[in-house]
Design an enzyme around this catalytic site. Structure first.
Site, PDB file in Angstrom:
ATOM      1  N   ASP A 163     -11.174   2.552   3.749  1.00 37.38           N
ATOM      2  CA  ASP A 163     -11.298   0.976   3.583  1.00 37.38           C
ATOM      3  C   ASP A 163     -12.932   0.817   3.288  1.00 37.38           C
ATOM      4  O   ASP A 163     -13.401  -0.514   2.750  1.00 37.38           O
ATOM      5  CB  ASP A 163     -11.057   0.190   4.958  1.00 37.38           C
ATOM      6  CG  ASP A 163      -9.655  -0.663   4.441  1.00 37.38           C
ATOM      7  OD1 ASP A 163      -9.200  -0.534   3.537  1.00 37.38           O
ATOM      8  OD2 ASP A 163      -8.878  -0.993   5.418  1.00 37.38           O
ATOM      9  N   LYS A 196       0.763  -1.204   0.005  1.00 39.35           N
ATOM     10  CA  LYS A 196       0.011   0.094  -0.105  1.00 39.35           C
ATOM     11  C   LYS A 196       0.886   1.073  -0.048  1.00 39.35           C
ATOM     12  O   LYS A 196       0.673   2.067  -0.718  1.00 39.35           O
ATOM     13  CB  LYS A 196      -1.140   0.271   1.028  1.00 39.35           C
ATOM     14  CG  LYS A 196      -2.060  -0.896   1.081  1.00 39.35           C
ATOM     15  CD  LYS A 196      -3.064  -1.212   2.262  1.00 39.35           C
ATOM     16  CE  LYS A 196      -3.932  -2.407   2.110  1.00 39.35           C
ATOM     17  NZ  LYS A 196      -4.456  -2.900   3.285  1.00 39.35           N
ATOM     18  N   GLN A 231      -4.975  -2.173   9.513  1.00 39.34           N
ATOM     19  CA  GLN A 231      -4.663  -3.466   8.723  1.00 39.34           C
ATOM     20  C   GLN A 231      -5.466  -4.577   9.619  1.00 39.34           C
ATOM     21  O   GLN A 231      -5.152  -4.608  10.791  1.00 39.34           O
ATOM     22  CB  GLN A 231      -2.956  -3.491   8.602  1.00 39.34           C
ATOM     23  CG  GLN A 231      -2.888  -4.885   7.804  1.00 39.34           C
ATOM     24  CD  GLN A 231      -3.533  -4.707   6.382  1.00 39.34           C
ATOM     25  OE1 GLN A 231      -3.269  -3.661   5.705  1.00 39.34           O
ATOM     26  NE2 GLN A 231      -3.963  -5.848   5.966  1.00 39.34           N
TER      27      GLN A 231
END
Ligand SMILES: NC(=O)c1ccc[n+]([C@@H]2O[C@H](COP(=O)([O-])OP(=O)(O)OC[C@H]3O[C@@H](n4cnc5c(N)ncnc54)[C@H](OP(=O)(O)O)[C@@H]3O)[C@@H](O)[C@H]2O)c1
Length: 295
Positions: A119, A52, A96
């Protein structure tokens, strides 16, 4: 049969984004900024976060990673989220997943400010997505929608079967494909581990999307001649012929299925590179205040 080149499509989209990021950076005096919190030392999570960061760098998005030890308490993690929520120079925040045992992912995700939840996992963003209101779309479903669109695969009026009903892939992609929207308007069936006669249901699909986490489970008998197959699964399989010592495989048995398809995504190089594009798009969108204009 045509192979959908997710890497190539992702690179095109990243180039387009890079031009926009550069323009916005010179207008506003700073680039969009994505922050990631990584708790513990899970090797797969380390790799995802590194990828990322690398992709952010490619398109000119600033990124920072907040590393927290495996024994982080929920309180400490929530404090870190609050801190980033209050930083006006950070546009997007991801935590994460999976988190180490003892940390409640639902509680943690719900603490992220919805306007920074790039997200798209916060209940407010999920709710807005379901209602068809502006929201950050979860990255993998968005990537799949973009893959279909950029590959010129017609969706309207087609039968789509999604196998797997997870909150991050199967369920949201089934909702997006059933929307009354250009590049959607499919008739969608959502399957899971209790579905009976799965192969027969899958054979009704013009578009078959597989996100089950079962290595190469979907064989030719699940696929109608001329279907489009989108394989979301990623599995590392030991392979002594590879320098890395492993090969990447999907949920679909590619060699068995490809010959029956009109379009198919490979693993690697299909859905994977598009997922990161989804995250970058959401971060850019957060910077522009597209979803929550008051920012
Ligand atoms: N390429 C990418 O960027 C990307 C992104 C995310 C995930 N992935 C990969 O995609 C795969 C799926 O991930 P996920 O997070 O969506 O998975 P998940 O949370 O493990 O969910 C799996 C789903 O598949 C269903 N399922 C499992 N076995 C089945 C079977 N034999 N028949 C029918 N349905 C079955 C489960 O049904 P129940 O609900 O009944 O248990 C569940 O709904 C994994 O390999 C993951 O690594 C890739």
């Amino acid at each position: 049969m045509r192979i959908i080149n997710g890497k190539e499509i992702a690179d095109q989209l990243k180039n387009e984004m890079a031009a926009e990021v550069e323009r916005l950076r010179s207008e506003r005096g700073r680039a969009p900024h994505l922050a990631a919190i990584l708790v513990g030392n899970d090797p797969a999570s380390e790799t995802y976060v590194k990828n990322k960061e690398k992709s952010c760098h490619e398109v000119g998005i600033s990124s920072s990673v907040y590393r927290m030890p495996e024994n982080t308490t929920e309180e400490q993690l929530l404090e870190a989220i609050d801190f980033i929520n209050n930083d006006d120079e950070i546009d997007g925040l991801i935590v994460q997943l999976p988190l180490p045992k003892g940390l409640d992912a639902d509680k943690v995700v719900s603490r992220i400010a919805p306007e920074k939840d790039v997200d798209g996992f916060h209940p407010i963003n999920v709710g807005r997505m379901v209602l068809g209101q502006p929201s950050y779309l979860p990255a993998t479903p968005m990537g799949i929608m973009l893959l279909l669109e950029r590959s010129g695969i017609p969706t309207e009026g087609t039968r789509c079967v999604v196998v797997g009903r997870s909150n991050i892939v199967g369920t949201p992609v089934s909702i997006l494909l059933s929307r009354n929207l250009k590049n959607a308007n499919c008739t969608v069936t959502l399957c899971h581990s209790r579905t009976q006669n799965l192969a027969a249901v899958c054979r009704t699909a013009d578009i078959l999307i597989v996100a089950i986490g079962k290595c190469e489970m979907i064989t030719g008998e699940y696929v109608k001649e001329g279907a489009t197959v989108i394989d979301v699964g990623i599995h590392r399989v030991p392979d002594a012929t590879k320098k890395s010592g492993y090969a990447l495989k999907g949920d679909v048995k590619y060699d068995d299925v490809a010959g029956r398809c009109e379009f198919i995504t490979p693993v690697p190089g299909g859905v994977g590179p598009m997922t990161i594009v989804g995250l970058l798009r959401n971060t850019l969108s957060a910077f522009k205040g597209e979803i929550y204009p008051s920012r």
